[in-house]
Design a protein around this motif. Structure first.
Motif, PDB file in Angstrom:
ATOM      1  N   PRO A 292       7.379  53.634 -28.356  1.00  8.55           N
ATOM      2  CA  PRO A 292       7.569  55.051 -28.646  1.00  8.55           C
ATOM      3  C   PRO A 292       8.601  55.680 -27.709  1.00  8.55           C
ATOM      4  N   ILE A 293       9.398  56.572 -28.255  1.00 10.14           N
ATOM      5  CA  ILE A 293      10.392  57.328 -27.494  1.00 10.14           C
ATOM      6  C   ILE A 293       9.936  58.779 -27.471  1.00 10.14           C
ATOM      7  N   GLY A 294      10.026  59.419 -26.304  1.00 17.78           N
ATOM      8  CA  GLY A 294       9.581  60.809 -26.224  1.00 17.78           C
ATOM      9  C   GLY A 294       9.789  61.388 -24.842  1.00 17.78           C
ATOM     10  N   THR A 295       8.893  62.273 -24.429  1.00 17.06           N
ATOM     11  CA  THR A 295       9.051  62.956 -23.144  1.00 17.06           C
ATOM     12  C   THR A 295       7.742  62.948 -22.362  1.00 17.06           C
ATOM     13  N   PHE A 296       7.900  62.943 -21.030  1.00 14.94           N
ATOM     14  CA  PHE A 296       6.773  62.980 -20.102  1.00 14.94           C
ATOM     15  C   PHE A 296       6.720  64.342 -19.416  1.00 14.94           C
ATOM     16  N   SER A 297       5.524  64.863 -19.277  1.00 20.12           N
ATOM     17  CA  SER A 297       5.292  66.092 -18.514  1.00 20.12           C
ATOM     18  C   SER A 297       4.044  65.913 -17.661  1.00 20.12           C
ATOM     19  N   GLY A 298       4.027  66.554 -16.511  1.00 15.88           N
ATOM     20  CA  GLY A 298       2.903  66.436 -15.592  1.00 15.88           C
ATOM     21  C   GLY A 298       3.374  66.615 -14.170  1.00 15.88           C
ATOM     22  N   TRP A 299       2.995  65.684 -13.292  1.00 18.88           N
ATOM     23  CA  TRP A 299       3.405  65.819 -11.897  1.00 18.88           C
ATOM     24  C   TRP A 299       3.438  64.465 -11.207  1.00 18.88           C
TER      25      TRP A 299
END
Length: 325
Positions: A292-299
């Motif tokens: 899967p291709i996408g985006t990461f958010s968090g810390w």
């Protein structure tokens, strides 16, 4: 935060003993024929268990591209794809199996030149340049020298012998991708690479996650190589990470992922935009692969007592992969 030790110049050392662990920097050569006991294996065994791959990721606001050359000993292959993020689909790609010993050459270290050439398709790849030519797709990319140390990870493999991998931080990117008559600029994007070289088990499986900007990036793996290659790059520093947990819905590449490490230094949620998948069954070998291709958010953070650094929509990939090779 304790800095990682400097990478040894060769794997294994002149006495045949591999240095296990995580290191900062690059090894100039991997040569498994020189392994000493208890890791030494016969030439015939190595012929079928020696696996090498060189993978490069190219990311911009518009595109994500993955390109790889893989040599599994008894055969070799190459693949590439171009994922247009606005359309949320793979707009170009190829996958081709080659002829053993003829169509692919994998470098014996991360700084060398790897290539694949067969039936009108050609891929040339190094740590600083990438060139791809196949029907309907052309990529010319140049990557700047890394602003942070490479990760070198070396360790034993159950059912195999020893494995080593070199991972880069985010690399400043320039170049062009041409899909048919359309051209996409890579300038201002970020590249990264993965060079892996080892003596692996017949059945090998892993989950993987990777994403990079020029200031922040990470590499995570759970599976055949344990936590050896888990690392965070933050403001030019290379930081070893603990074991990673991957929570996701197997068989549903559109579902979100949650990835975190047991040392409390990384906690990220991944939102897929699309996926590239490929399943092969060659009778004596098989593979199941979804990326899967996408985006990461968090810390993330540099140490257990350090401040959390926000990660917001950082482009990258996850992967669920199993091979019988």
């Amino acid at each position: 935060m304790t800095p990682l030790p400097a990478a040894p110049p060769t794997i294994p050392a002149p006495d045949g003993v591999p240095a296990f662990g995580r290191f900062a920097g690059a090894a100039a050569r991997f040569d498994w024929a020189r392994l000493s006991a208890p890791h030494a294996r016969s030439r015939w065994w190595r012929r079928f268990h020696h696996k090498r791959w060189h993978y490069t990721a190219l990311a911009t606001d518009e595109l994500f591209c993955g390109i790889a050359i893989v040599d599994v000993g008894w055969t070799n292959t190459a693949f590439a794809y171009v994922f247009e993020r606005g359309q949320r689909e793979v707009v170009a790609g190829f996958s081709r199996d080659g002829i053993p010993g003829l169509t692919a050459h994998l470098a014996d270290h991360a700084g060398g030149q790897s290539r694949f050439s067969f039936a009108g398709s050609r891929v040339d790849m190094s740590a600083s340049q990438l060139s791809l030519r196949c029907k309907g797709l052309r990529i010319d990319a140049a990557m700047a020298a890394p602003g942070a140390p490479l990760l070198l990870a070396v360790g034993p493999v159950q059912g195999g012998a020893v494995h080593a991998t070199q991972k880069s931080s985010g690399l400043a990117l320039t170049g062009t991708v041409r899909v048919g008559a359309r051209a996409y600029r890579l300038d201002g994007g970020v590249a990264s690479f993965d060079y892996s070289n080892g003596l692996l088990a017949r059945n090998t499986a892993w989950r993987w996650a990777s994403a990079h900007s020029l200031e922040l990036g990470f590499n995570l793996q759970a599976g055949y190589f344990g936590a050896h290659e888990n690392a965070l790059w933050l403001d030019g520093q290379l930081i070893g990470l603990g074991a990673a947990t991957f929570e996701f819905t197997e068989g549903d590449p559109a579902a979100p992922w949650h990835v975190f490490t047991d040392d409390g230094l990384l906690d990220l949620h991944f939102t897929p935009e699309g996926a590239r998948r490929e399943d092969k069954n060659l009778l004596v070998a098989a593979s199941r692969y979804v990326q899967p291709i996408g985006t990461f958010s968090g810390w993330v953070r540099a140490g257990a007592d350090g401040p959390r650094r926000a990660v917001t929509r950082l482009a990258g990939v996850t992967e669920d992969h199993a091979s019988r090779w």
